[in-house]
Design a protein around this motif. Structure first.
Motif, short mmCIF file in Angstrom:
data_model
loop_
_atom_site.label_atom_id
_atom_site.label_comp_id
_atom_site.label_asym_id
_atom_site.label_seq_id
_atom_site.Cartn_x
_atom_site.Cartn_y
_atom_site.Cartn_z
N MET A 81 13.55 3.10 2.83
CA MET A 81 13.97 1.80 2.30
C MET A 81 13.57 1.68 0.83
O MET A 81 14.38 1.26 -0.02
CB MET A 81 13.36 0.68 3.14
CG MET A 81 13.75 -0.72 2.71
SD MET A 81 12.58 -1.45 1.54
CE MET A 81 11.05 -1.39 2.45
N LEU A 82 12.35 2.07 0.49
CA LEU A 82 11.90 2.00 -0.91
C LEU A 82 12.70 2.94 -1.81
O LEU A 82 13.04 2.58 -2.94
CB LEU A 82 10.41 2.29 -1.01
CG LEU A 82 9.48 1.24 -0.40
CD1 LEU A 82 8.04 1.75 -0.40
CD2 LEU A 82 9.59 -0.10 -1.11
N ASP A 83 13.02 4.14 -1.30
CA ASP A 83 13.87 5.06 -2.06
C ASP A 83 15.17 4.38 -2.45
O ASP A 83 15.62 4.46 -3.60
CB ASP A 83 14.21 6.32 -1.24
CG ASP A 83 13.04 7.29 -1.10
OD1 ASP A 83 12.06 7.17 -1.83
OD2 ASP A 83 13.16 8.18 -0.22
N GLN A 84 15.79 3.73 -1.49
CA GLN A 84 17.08 3.08 -1.74
C GLN A 84 16.94 1.88 -2.66
O GLN A 84 17.75 1.70 -3.58
CB GLN A 84 17.75 2.69 -0.42
CG GLN A 84 18.21 3.88 0.38
CD GLN A 84 18.87 3.50 1.69
OE1 GLN A 84 19.10 2.32 1.98
NE2 GLN A 84 19.17 4.49 2.50
N VAL A 85 15.92 1.06 -2.46
CA VAL A 85 15.75 -0.12 -3.31
C VAL A 85 15.51 0.30 -4.76
O VAL A 85 16.12 -0.26 -5.68
CB VAL A 85 14.60 -1.03 -2.80
CG1 VAL A 85 14.25 -2.10 -3.83
CG2 VAL A 85 14.98 -1.67 -1.48
N ASP A 90 0.83 -1.22 0.00
CA ASP A 90 0.00 0.00 0.00
C ASP A 90 0.86 1.26 0.00
O ASP A 90 0.57 2.22 -0.72
CB ASP A 90 -0.94 0.01 1.21
CG ASP A 90 -2.08 -0.98 1.09
OD1 ASP A 90 -2.34 -1.48 -0.03
OD2 ASP A 90 -2.71 -1.27 2.13
N VAL A 91 1.92 1.27 0.79
CA VAL A 91 2.83 2.41 0.82
C VAL A 91 3.52 2.54 -0.54
O VAL A 91 3.62 3.63 -1.11
CB VAL A 91 3.87 2.28 1.96
CG1 VAL A 91 4.92 3.38 1.86
CG2 VAL A 91 3.18 2.31 3.32
N ALA A 92 3.99 1.42 -1.07
CA ALA A 92 4.73 1.42 -2.33
C ALA A 92 3.87 1.90 -3.49
O ALA A 92 4.35 2.60 -4.39
CB ALA A 92 5.28 0.03 -2.61
N LYS A 93 2.61 1.54 -3.50
CA LYS A 93 1.73 1.90 -4.62
C LYS A 93 1.44 3.41 -4.69
O LYS A 93 0.89 3.87 -5.69
CB LYS A 93 0.43 1.10 -4.55
CG LYS A 93 0.63 -0.32 -5.01
CD LYS A 93 -0.68 -1.04 -5.15
CE LYS A 93 -0.46 -2.37 -5.84
NZ LYS A 93 -1.71 -3.07 -6.11
N GLN A 94 1.82 4.15 -3.67
CA GLN A 94 1.66 5.62 -3.70
C GLN A 94 2.78 6.27 -4.51
O GLN A 94 2.75 7.46 -4.77
CB GLN A 94 1.65 6.18 -2.27
CG GLN A 94 0.57 5.60 -1.37
CD GLN A 94 -0.82 5.77 -1.95
OE1 GLN A 94 -1.20 6.85 -2.36
NE2 GLN A 94 -1.57 4.68 -2.00
N ILE A 134 23.08 -10.06 -4.66
CA ILE A 134 22.02 -9.08 -4.43
C ILE A 134 22.62 -7.98 -3.58
O ILE A 134 23.22 -8.25 -2.54
CB ILE A 134 20.81 -9.70 -3.68
CG1 ILE A 134 20.22 -10.88 -4.46
CG2 ILE A 134 19.76 -8.64 -3.40
CD1 ILE A 134 19.17 -11.66 -3.68
N ALA A 135 22.47 -6.74 -4.03
CA ALA A 135 22.97 -5.58 -3.28
C ALA A 135 21.90 -5.16 -2.27
O ALA A 135 20.81 -4.75 -2.66
CB ALA A 135 23.30 -4.44 -4.23
N THR A 136 22.22 -5.27 -1.00
CA THR A 136 21.24 -4.91 0.03
C THR A 136 21.42 -3.45 0.45
O THR A 136 22.55 -2.97 0.57
CB THR A 136 21.34 -5.83 1.25
OG1 THR A 136 22.61 -5.66 1.88
CG2 THR A 136 21.15 -7.28 0.85
N VAL A 137 20.31 -2.79 0.67
CA VAL A 137 20.35 -1.38 1.06
C VAL A 137 20.40 -1.27 2.57
O VAL A 137 20.04 -2.19 3.30
CB VAL A 137 19.15 -0.61 0.48
CG1 VAL A 137 19.13 -0.71 -1.04
CG2 VAL A 137 17.84 -1.04 1.08
#
Length: 187
Positions: free
Chosen positions: A169-173, A26-30, A135-138
């Motif tokens: 976290m989403l910004d970085q991913v 839900d947060v991501a879909k914004q 996999i590069a982890t943030v």
């Protein structure tokens, strides 16, 4: 458009993770900088690793492995939603990671964890596994407490202070997934 999978890493009946993963979605879909999709491990019933050849060879024999590989190959990055079981992640998530190799490579990942200690030890283990899978982890992550973010340890009620952590976290991913695109294109 950059595609990010939100992988629900618990398959346990009555799991808390479904509400957590839905909240992250839900947060991501914004956002408008990527497409986000929930990938529920319960919908990909993988037996304990049953491929004869190492995943790094990419010579999958079983239909369930091929379906899993096809799904993961669609994405540029991941958000792993994991509980903490016995100071680590779930067996189902570890098994799902072990099935594949190239499909994980040169992609970014972030973590949302939950447990009595916020699930941070599960994330520590996942970071080691992710490194081996390229996999590069943030750095930014979200740690949710069963004591304060769930009523009766089961009804998910995240505090508003978690929203900025999810966004960070989403910004970085998303940004790391985009930055790694040239590596994926050359593979």
């Amino acid at each position: 458009m950059t595609k990010i999978a939100i992988i629900l890493g618990s398959t346990r009946p009555g799991r808390n993770g479904a509400a957590v993963a839905d909240w992250v979605l839900d947060v991501a879909k914004q956002r408008s900088d990527a497409e986000f999709e929930l990938v529920d491990l319960a919908l990909y019933p993988l037996p304990l690793l049953d491929e004869a050849l190492p995943p790094s060879l990419g010579q999958y024999q079983n239909a369930h492995t091929k379906a899993w590989a096809s799904k993961i190959a669609e994405f540029d990055g991941f958000v792993f939603v994991t509980p903490e079981y016995n100071h680590s992640t779930t067996g189902a998530l570890k098994n799902a990671l072990d099935y594949l190799y190239a499909e994980w490579n040169n992609k970014a990942a972030g973590f949302v964890s939950y447990g009595s200690g916020g699930g941070t030890r599960a994330v520590e283990h996942l970071r080691l596994i992710a490194s081996e899978l390229q996999i590069a982890t943030v750095r930014a992550q979200v740690a949710l407490s069963l004591l304060t973010d769930f009523e009766n340890y089961s009804d998910f009620k995240p505090g508003p202070h978690h929203q900025p952590a999810v966004e960070a976290m989403l910004d970085q991913v998303v940004s790391w997934s985009k930055a790694l695109q040239p590596l994926r294109a050359g593979a």
